[in-house]
Design a protein around this motif. Sequence first.
Motif, mmCIF file in Angstrom:
data_model
loop_
_atom_site.group_PDB
_atom_site.id
_atom_site.type_symbol
_atom_site.label_atom_id
_atom_site.label_comp_id
_atom_site.label_asym_id
_atom_site.label_seq_id
_atom_site.Cartn_x
_atom_site.Cartn_y
_atom_site.Cartn_z
ATOM 1 N N GLN A 165 0.837 -1.199 0.000
ATOM 2 C CA GLN A 165 0.000 0.000 0.000
ATOM 3 C C GLN A 165 0.871 1.249 0.000
ATOM 4 O OE1 GLN A 165 -3.088 -0.103 2.972
ATOM 5 N NE2 GLN A 165 -3.528 2.065 2.786
ATOM 6 N N ASP A 166 1.904 1.267 0.830
ATOM 7 C CA ASP A 166 2.809 2.422 0.873
ATOM 8 C C ASP A 166 3.582 2.576 -0.432
ATOM 9 O OD1 ASP A 166 2.057 3.167 3.429
ATOM 10 O OD2 ASP A 166 3.654 2.037 4.406
ATOM 11 N N ALA A 167 4.006 1.463 -1.013
ATOM 12 C CA ALA A 167 4.765 1.521 -2.269
ATOM 13 C C ALA A 167 3.899 2.047 -3.414
ATOM 14 C CB ALA A 167 5.315 0.145 -2.615
ATOM 15 N N VAL A 168 2.666 1.598 -3.499
ATOM 16 C CA VAL A 168 1.766 2.031 -4.566
ATOM 17 C C VAL A 168 1.442 3.519 -4.401
ATOM 18 C CG1 VAL A 168 -0.564 1.772 -5.538
ATOM 19 C CG2 VAL A 168 0.801 -0.255 -4.980
ATOM 20 N N LYS A 169 1.104 3.919 -3.181
ATOM 21 C CA LYS A 169 0.804 5.337 -2.943
ATOM 22 C C LYS A 169 2.009 6.213 -3.283
ATOM 23 C CE LYS A 169 0.375 6.844 1.246
ATOM 24 N NZ LYS A 169 -0.138 7.159 2.583
ATOM 25 N N GLY A 170 3.192 5.794 -2.868
ATOM 26 C CA GLY A 170 4.404 6.556 -3.179
ATOM 27 C C GLY A 170 4.619 6.687 -4.672
ATOM 28 N N SER A 171 4.375 5.622 -5.413
ATOM 29 C CA SER A 171 4.532 5.644 -6.865
ATOM 30 C C SER A 171 3.564 6.625 -7.512
ATOM 31 C CB SER A 171 4.303 4.238 -7.421
ATOM 32 O OG SER A 171 4.284 4.245 -8.816
ATOM 33 N N LEU A 172 2.387 6.739 -6.949
ATOM 34 C CA LEU A 172 1.376 7.632 -7.510
ATOM 35 C C LEU A 172 1.632 9.098 -7.172
ATOM 36 C CD1 LEU A 172 -1.791 5.490 -6.785
ATOM 37 C CD2 LEU A 172 -0.935 6.121 -9.044
ATOM 38 N N ILE A 173 2.040 9.395 -5.952
ATOM 39 C CA ILE A 173 2.129 10.796 -5.549
ATOM 40 C C ILE A 173 3.518 11.407 -5.680
ATOM 41 C CG2 ILE A 173 0.143 10.663 -4.016
ATOM 42 C CD1 ILE A 173 2.017 10.528 -1.640
ATOM 43 N N LYS A 174 4.544 10.593 -5.736
ATOM 44 C CA LYS A 174 5.905 11.130 -5.786
ATOM 45 C C LYS A 174 6.488 11.172 -7.194
ATOM 46 C CE LYS A 174 7.075 9.679 -1.121
ATOM 47 N NZ LYS A 174 7.888 8.776 -0.323
ATOM 48 N N ASP A 175 6.071 10.256 -8.034
ATOM 49 C CA ASP A 175 6.685 10.117 -9.356
ATOM 50 C C ASP A 175 6.064 11.056 -10.386
ATOM 51 O OD1 ASP A 175 8.119 8.088 -8.196
ATOM 52 O OD2 ASP A 175 7.110 6.468 -9.276
ATOM 53 N N LYS A 176 6.910 11.544 -11.288
ATOM 54 C CA LYS A 176 6.448 12.227 -12.490
ATOM 55 C C LYS A 176 6.091 11.099 -13.460
ATOM 56 C CE LYS A 176 9.541 14.599 -14.881
ATOM 57 N NZ LYS A 176 10.360 15.701 -15.452
ATOM 58 N N ILE A 177 4.844 11.054 -13.896
ATOM 59 C CA ILE A 177 4.349 9.949 -14.710
ATOM 60 C C ILE A 177 4.406 10.340 -16.181
ATOM 61 C CG2 ILE A 177 2.363 8.458 -15.185
ATOM 62 C CD1 ILE A 177 1.524 8.979 -12.225
ATOM 63 N N GLU A 178 4.996 9.481 -16.981
ATOM 64 C CA GLU A 178 5.130 9.741 -18.407
ATOM 65 C C GLU A 178 3.771 9.585 -19.096
ATOM 66 O OE1 GLU A 178 9.052 8.926 -20.740
ATOM 67 O OE2 GLU A 178 7.869 7.101 -20.600
ATOM 68 N N LEU A 179 3.383 10.610 -19.859
ATOM 69 C CA LEU A 179 2.146 10.559 -20.635
ATOM 70 C C LEU A 179 2.455 9.877 -21.962
ATOM 71 C CD1 LEU A 179 -0.839 11.270 -20.999
ATOM 72 C CD2 LEU A 179 -0.111 13.491 -21.898
ATOM 73 N N LEU A 180 1.854 8.714 -22.159
ATOM 74 C CA LEU A 180 2.099 7.905 -23.356
ATOM 75 C C LEU A 180 0.916 7.993 -24.309
ATOM 76 C CD1 LEU A 180 3.381 4.750 -21.449
ATOM 77 C CD2 LEU A 180 4.780 6.511 -22.537
ATOM 78 N N ASN A 181 1.200 7.879 -25.582
ATOM 79 C CA ASN A 181 0.160 7.806 -26.593
ATOM 80 C C ASN A 181 -0.320 6.363 -26.646
ATOM 81 O OD1 ASN A 181 -1.418 7.693 -28.906
ATOM 82 N ND2 ASN A 181 -0.145 9.171 -30.003
ATOM 83 N N ALA A 182 -1.563 6.148 -26.262
ATOM 84 C CA ALA A 182 -2.089 4.781 -26.177
ATOM 85 C C ALA A 182 -2.297 4.137 -27.546
ATOM 86 C CB ALA A 182 -3.403 4.771 -25.397
ATOM 87 N N THR A 183 -2.399 4.938 -28.587
ATOM 88 C CA THR A 183 -2.638 4.378 -29.921
ATOM 89 C C THR A 183 -1.367 4.230 -30.748
ATOM 90 O OG1 THR A 183 -3.158 6.571 -30.800
ATOM 91 C CG2 THR A 183 -5.012 5.243 -30.003
ATOM 92 N N THR A 184 -0.274 4.843 -30.290
ATOM 93 C CA THR A 184 1.013 4.726 -30.975
ATOM 94 C C THR A 184 2.052 4.253 -29.965
ATOM 95 O OG1 THR A 184 0.410 6.595 -32.388
ATOM 96 C CG2 THR A 184 2.726 5.934 -32.393
ATOM 97 N N PRO A 185 2.283 2.947 -29.874
ATOM 98 C CA PRO A 185 3.198 2.416 -28.871
ATOM 99 C C PRO A 185 4.571 3.098 -28.903
ATOM 100 C CG PRO A 185 2.046 0.634 -29.961
ATOM 101 C CD PRO A 185 1.707 1.900 -30.706
ATOM 102 N N GLY A 186 5.027 3.479 -27.717
ATOM 103 C CA GLY A 186 6.342 4.083 -27.581
ATOM 104 C C GLY A 186 6.373 5.593 -27.723
ATOM 105 N N GLU A 187 5.293 6.208 -28.225
ATOM 106 C CA GLU A 187 5.289 7.663 -28.380
ATOM 107 C C GLU A 187 4.992 8.329 -27.038
ATOM 108 O OE1 GLU A 187 3.093 11.314 -30.772
ATOM 109 O OE2 GLU A 187 2.604 9.246 -31.301
ATOM 110 N N LYS A 188 5.885 9.253 -26.642
ATOM 111 C CA LYS A 188 5.744 9.972 -25.379
ATOM 112 C C LYS A 188 5.220 11.373 -25.665
ATOM 113 C CE LYS A 188 9.468 7.215 -23.674
ATOM 114 N NZ LYS A 188 10.879 7.040 -23.669
ATOM 115 N N LEU A 189 4.196 11.775 -24.906
ATOM 116 C CA LEU A 189 3.550 13.060 -25.135
ATOM 117 C C LEU A 189 3.900 14.100 -24.081
ATOM 118 C CD1 LEU A 189 0.017 11.643 -26.010
ATOM 119 C CD2 LEU A 189 1.808 12.390 -27.604
ATOM 120 N N GLY A 190 4.541 13.686 -23.007
ATOM 121 C CA GLY A 190 4.864 14.605 -21.919
ATOM 122 C C GLY A 190 4.831 13.888 -20.584
ATOM 123 N N TYR A 191 4.498 14.636 -19.537
ATOM 124 C CA TYR A 191 4.459 14.093 -18.175
ATOM 125 C C TYR A 191 3.262 14.670 -17.436
ATOM 126 C CZ TYR A 191 9.262 12.702 -19.020
ATOM 127 O OH TYR A 191 10.381 12.115 -19.542
#
Length: 138
Positions: A77-103
């Motif tokens: 629970q602590d690990a999952v919460k930390g991953s959600l609130i501490k990390d900058k999450i990469e915004l991925l293009n769901a229709t084009t695998p590997g394409e990064k749109l930002g964070y």
Amino acid sequence: MQFNLTHSLRTHLEASTSIKTVWLYDGVKLPAERPLLTVEQMQNNNTNISKSRRFETTYRWQVGLYTSSIRERSLLQDAVKGSLIKDKIELLNATTPGEKLGYFYALVTGEVPIIPEDISDKTSYHRVYFDVEVSATI
């Protein structure tokens, strides 16, 4: 945007926690293996922020953590919460695998442990749900 955010959130959780993560949708069957994470879309809200038709949308999900024991749930629970609130999450293009749109950053607005309604249903033991939000201006 919703599709890309959900895909990015699921991908990030699986990569950062090494826990199999399932995107919940109508008819999906959950695997029996534990631990397991689920990502389910919840209600979104739109707010008009200017007369020039600019809107802020708050996207919401419920992230479920299913484990085999209370000890495992407490540790993960602590690990999952930390991953959600501490990390900058990469915004991925769901229709084009590997394409990064930002964070983007996520906000955890709640953590709710769940007790199973039917005690004979052992697959529903040791669960907790996180309420997650991401805001975007469009």
